[in-house]
Design a protein around this motif. Structure first.
Motif, PDB file in Angstrom:
ATOM      1  N   THR A  16       0.842  -1.198   0.000  1.00 49.87           N
ATOM      2  CA  THR A  16       0.000   0.000   0.000  1.00 49.87           C
ATOM      3  C   THR A  16       0.877   1.249   0.000  1.00 49.87           C
ATOM      4  O   THR A  16       0.602   2.212  -0.716  1.00 49.87           O
ATOM      5  N   HIS A  17       1.937   1.240   0.786  1.00 49.98           N
ATOM      6  CA  HIS A  17       2.860   2.379   0.786  1.00 49.98           C
ATOM      7  C   HIS A  17       3.484   2.571  -0.595  1.00 49.98           C
ATOM      8  O   HIS A  17       3.629   3.709  -1.063  1.00 49.98           O
ATOM      9  N   ILE A  18       3.828   1.489  -1.253  1.00 50.31           N
ATOM     10  CA  ILE A  18       4.390   1.588  -2.605  1.00 50.31           C
ATOM     11  C   ILE A  18       3.352   2.182  -3.555  1.00 50.31           C
ATOM     12  O   ILE A  18       3.661   3.090  -4.335  1.00 50.31           O
ATOM     13  N   ALA A  19       2.122   1.691  -3.488  1.00 51.69           N
ATOM     14  CA  ALA A  19       1.056   2.195  -4.376  1.00 51.69           C
ATOM     15  C   ALA A  19       0.806   3.680  -4.138  1.00 51.69           C
ATOM     16  O   ALA A  19       0.661   4.453  -5.093  1.00 51.69           O
ATOM     17  N   ILE A  20       0.785   4.095  -2.887  1.00 54.97           N
ATOM     18  CA  ILE A  20       0.588   5.518  -2.586  1.00 54.97           C
ATOM     19  C   ILE A  20       1.790   6.319  -3.073  1.00 54.97           C
ATOM     20  O   ILE A  20       1.643   7.420  -3.612  1.00 54.97           O
ATOM     21  N   GLY A  21       2.988   5.772  -2.906  1.00 50.32           N
ATOM     22  CA  GLY A  21       4.187   6.443  -3.408  1.00 50.32           C
ATOM     23  C   GLY A  21       4.129   6.664  -4.913  1.00 50.32           C
ATOM     24  O   GLY A  21       4.455   7.746  -5.406  1.00 50.32           O
ATOM     25  N   VAL A  22       3.697   5.650  -5.639  1.00 51.30           N
ATOM     26  CA  VAL A  22       3.564   5.779  -7.105  1.00 51.30           C
ATOM     27  C   VAL A  22       2.528   6.854  -7.441  1.00 51.30           C
ATOM     28  O   VAL A  22       2.747   7.695  -8.319  1.00 51.30           O
ATOM     29  N   LEU A  23       1.409   6.833  -6.719  1.00 51.03           N
ATOM     30  CA  LEU A  23       0.382   7.856  -6.929  1.00 51.03           C
ATOM     31  C   LEU A  23       0.936   9.250  -6.659  1.00 51.03           C
ATOM     32  O   LEU A  23       0.715  10.177  -7.450  1.00 51.03           O
ATOM     33  N   MET A  24       1.677   9.401  -5.586  1.00 50.02           N
ATOM     34  CA  MET A  24       2.267  10.706  -5.254  1.00 50.02           C
ATOM     35  C   MET A  24       3.240  11.158  -6.351  1.00 50.02           C
ATOM     36  O   MET A  24       3.266  12.338  -6.709  1.00 50.02           O
ATOM     37  N   MET A  25       4.017  10.235  -6.897  1.00 52.53           N
ATOM     38  CA  MET A  25       4.919  10.592  -8.005  1.00 52.53           C
ATOM     39  C   MET A  25       4.107  11.092  -9.192  1.00 52.53           C
ATOM     40  O   MET A  25       4.453  12.095  -9.811  1.00 52.53           O
ATOM     41  N   ASN A  26       3.016  10.388  -9.496  1.00 51.66           N
ATOM     42  CA  ASN A  26       2.175  10.797 -10.623  1.00 51.66           C
ATOM     43  C   ASN A  26       1.532  12.154 -10.397  1.00 51.66           C
ATOM     44  O   ASN A  26       1.225  12.865 -11.355  1.00 51.66           O
ATOM     45  N   LEU A  27       1.332  12.514  -9.132  1.00 54.53           N
ATOM     46  CA  LEU A  27       0.761  13.821  -8.797  1.00 54.53           C
ATOM     47  C   LEU A  27       1.838  14.897  -8.673  1.00 54.53           C
ATOM     48  O   LEU A  27       1.529  16.053  -8.413  1.00 54.53           O
ATOM     49  N   GLY A  28       3.099  14.496  -8.844  1.00 52.00           N
ATOM     50  CA  GLY A  28       4.190  15.455  -8.734  1.00 52.00           C
ATOM     51  C   GLY A  28       4.575  15.768  -7.294  1.00 52.00           C
ATOM     52  O   GLY A  28       5.275  16.737  -7.042  1.00 52.00           O
ATOM     53  N   ARG A  29       4.148  14.963  -6.361  1.00 56.15           N
ATOM     54  CA  ARG A  29       4.456  15.182  -4.945  1.00 56.15           C
ATOM     55  C   ARG A  29       5.596  14.250  -4.546  1.00 56.15           C
ATOM     56  O   ARG A  29       5.408  13.243  -3.882  1.00 56.15           O
ATOM     57  N   VAL A  30       6.789  14.625  -4.968  1.00 59.26           N
ATOM     58  CA  VAL A  30       7.961  13.777  -4.862  1.00 59.26           C
ATOM     59  C   VAL A  30       8.329  13.473  -3.412  1.00 59.26           C
ATOM     60  O   VAL A  30       8.610  12.324  -3.067  1.00 59.26           O
ATOM     61  N   LYS A  31       8.319  14.488  -2.555  1.00 63.94           N
ATOM     62  CA  LYS A  31       8.688  14.252  -1.160  1.00 63.94           C
ATOM     63  C   LYS A  31       7.736  13.256  -0.517  1.00 63.94           C
ATOM     64  O   LYS A  31       8.169  12.356   0.197  1.00 63.94           O
ATOM     65  N   GLU A  48      12.737  -5.162  -3.471  1.00 60.21           N
ATOM     66  CA  GLU A  48      13.412  -4.571  -4.630  1.00 60.21           C
ATOM     67  C   GLU A  48      12.531  -3.514  -5.294  1.00 60.21           C
ATOM     68  O   GLU A  48      13.038  -2.510  -5.793  1.00 60.21           O
ATOM     69  N   GLU A  49      11.229  -3.761  -5.300  1.00 57.27           N
ATOM     70  CA  GLU A  49      10.291  -2.817  -5.910  1.00 57.27           C
ATOM     71  C   GLU A  49      10.332  -1.469  -5.184  1.00 57.27           C
ATOM     72  O   GLU A  49      10.472  -0.417  -5.807  1.00 57.27           O
ATOM     73  N   ALA A  50      10.234  -1.493  -3.852  1.00 53.51           N
ATOM     74  CA  ALA A  50      10.274  -0.254  -3.070  1.00 53.51           C
ATOM     75  C   ALA A  50      11.609   0.450  -3.246  1.00 53.51           C
ATOM     76  O   ALA A  50      11.670   1.677  -3.396  1.00 53.51           O
ATOM     77  N   CYS A  51      12.681  -0.312  -3.257  1.00 52.28           N
ATOM     78  CA  CYS A  51      14.023   0.250  -3.428  1.00 52.28           C
ATOM     79  C   CYS A  51      14.165   0.927  -4.786  1.00 52.28           C
ATOM     80  O   CYS A  51      14.675   2.041  -4.892  1.00 52.28           O
ATOM     81  N   ASN A  55      14.700   4.899  -5.339  1.00 48.16           N
ATOM     82  CA  ASN A  55      15.856   5.425  -6.070  1.00 48.16           C
ATOM     83  C   ASN A  55      15.425   6.353  -7.198  1.00 48.16           C
ATOM     84  O   ASN A  55      16.001   7.426  -7.384  1.00 48.16           O
ATOM     85  N   ASN A  56      14.411   5.947  -7.957  1.00 42.28           N
ATOM     86  CA  ASN A  56      13.912   6.801  -9.038  1.00 42.28           C
ATOM     87  C   ASN A  56      13.368   8.114  -8.500  1.00 42.28           C
ATOM     88  O   ASN A  56      13.605   9.181  -9.080  1.00 42.28           O
ATOM     89  N   ALA A  57      12.636   8.048  -7.391  1.00 41.12           N
ATOM     90  CA  ALA A  57      12.073   9.265  -6.798  1.00 41.12           C
ATOM     91  C   ALA A  57      13.180  10.188  -6.304  1.00 41.12           C
ATOM     92  O   ALA A  57      13.102  11.414  -6.483  1.00 41.12           O
ATOM     93  N   LEU A  58      14.220   9.622  -5.704  1.00 44.72           N
ATOM     94  CA  LEU A  58      15.326  10.446  -5.213  1.00 44.72           C
ATOM     95  C   LEU A  58      16.096  11.095  -6.362  1.00 44.72           C
ATOM     96  O   LEU A  58      16.516  12.253  -6.261  1.00 44.72           O
ATOM     97  N   ILE A  59      16.264  10.360  -7.455  1.00 46.09           N
ATOM     98  CA  ILE A  59      16.906  10.945  -8.642  1.00 46.09           C
ATOM     99  C   ILE A  59      16.065  12.100  -9.168  1.00 46.09           C
ATOM    100  O   ILE A  59      16.572  13.180  -9.473  1.00 46.09           O
ATOM    101  N   TYR A  60      14.763  11.885  -9.247  1.00 39.82           N
ATOM    102  CA  TYR A  60      13.852  12.925  -9.717  1.00 39.82           C
ATOM    103  C   TYR A  60      13.891  14.132  -8.788  1.00 39.82           C
ATOM    104  O   TYR A  60      13.935  15.281  -9.231  1.00 39.82           O
ATOM    105  N   GLU A  61      13.918  13.871  -7.466  1.00 42.16           N
ATOM    106  CA  GLU A  61      13.982  14.958  -6.487  1.00 42.16           C
ATOM    107  C   GLU A  61      15.271  15.766  -6.671  1.00 42.16           C
ATOM    108  O   GLU A  61      15.256  16.996  -6.605  1.00 42.16           O
ATOM    109  N   THR A  62      16.379  15.095  -6.931  1.00 41.94           N
ATOM    110  CA  THR A  62      17.648  15.778  -7.164  1.00 41.94           C
ATOM    111  C   THR A  62      17.549  16.675  -8.393  1.00 41.94           C
ATOM    112  O   THR A  62      18.004  17.820  -8.383  1.00 41.94           O
TER     113      THR A  62
END
Length: 181
Positions: A16-31, A48-51, A55-62
């Protein structure tokens, strides 16, 4: 909405945390996305999926932070460039710097008081922050200034914190009946 309910029922569900994280990325809410991926990794350290998502989110945040630096430099050179200020505020909000985003947009309103989208964006930020009163005030201002994207008003997840208020229900009802906006 359903993911939030799922998380309330089982806060230790990494998927569920992963799914919400993906949703947040799609909404542009990287943090917010990074926070959920981190929580998933606390629950399931070997995921591995969460990792990978984290990693992708942190790269995007950078990359966003690098773009913020560039826009801040451009703003110093051209402080009245409203397009850059708006982009800067959006990027601040993406990395969780809501107060900075609000400050930039409120300053923009002082320079360009007739842009309804800026008022709307401020309403969204106050809603995300949980400041219902200010969110409603800025949404009212946006509508009064001519913001007419009712589909966005009705569906924007950034307004979730005011969606159940009497004010919000009233403007939607008034719009539907033709008695209000």
């Amino acid at each position: 909405h359903y993911l939030s309910l799922s998380l309330k029922m089982n806060p230790n569900d990494a998927d569920t945390h992963i799914a919400i994280g993906v949703l947040m990325m799609n909404l542009g809410r990287v943090k917010d996305a990074v926070d959920h991926f981190s929580e998933a990794l606390k629950i399931s350290p070997g995921s591995e999926e969460a990792c990978s998502y984290q990693n992708n989110a942190l790269i995007y945040e950078t990359k966003i932070n690098e773009r913020i630096t560039i826009l801040e430099q451009e703003k110093a050179k051209a402080p009245d460039n409203t397009s850059n200020i708006n982009k800067l505020a959006v990027m601040y909000s993406q990395v969780g710097k809501i107060e900075k985003a609000i400050k930039e947009l409120e300053n923009l309103v002082e320079k360009k008081p007739d842009n309804p989208e800026v008022y709307y964006n401020i309403a969204c930020l106050y809603s995300r922050k949980g400041d219902v009163v200010r969110a409603e005030q800025w949404l009212k201002n946006a509508i009064d200034k001519g913001f007419k994207n009712w589909k966005l008003i009705e569906e924007d997840p950034d307004l979730n914190n005011i969606r159940e208020t009497e004010y919000f229900k009233k403007i939607i009802k008034d719009k539907a009946s033709g008695t209000g906006y």
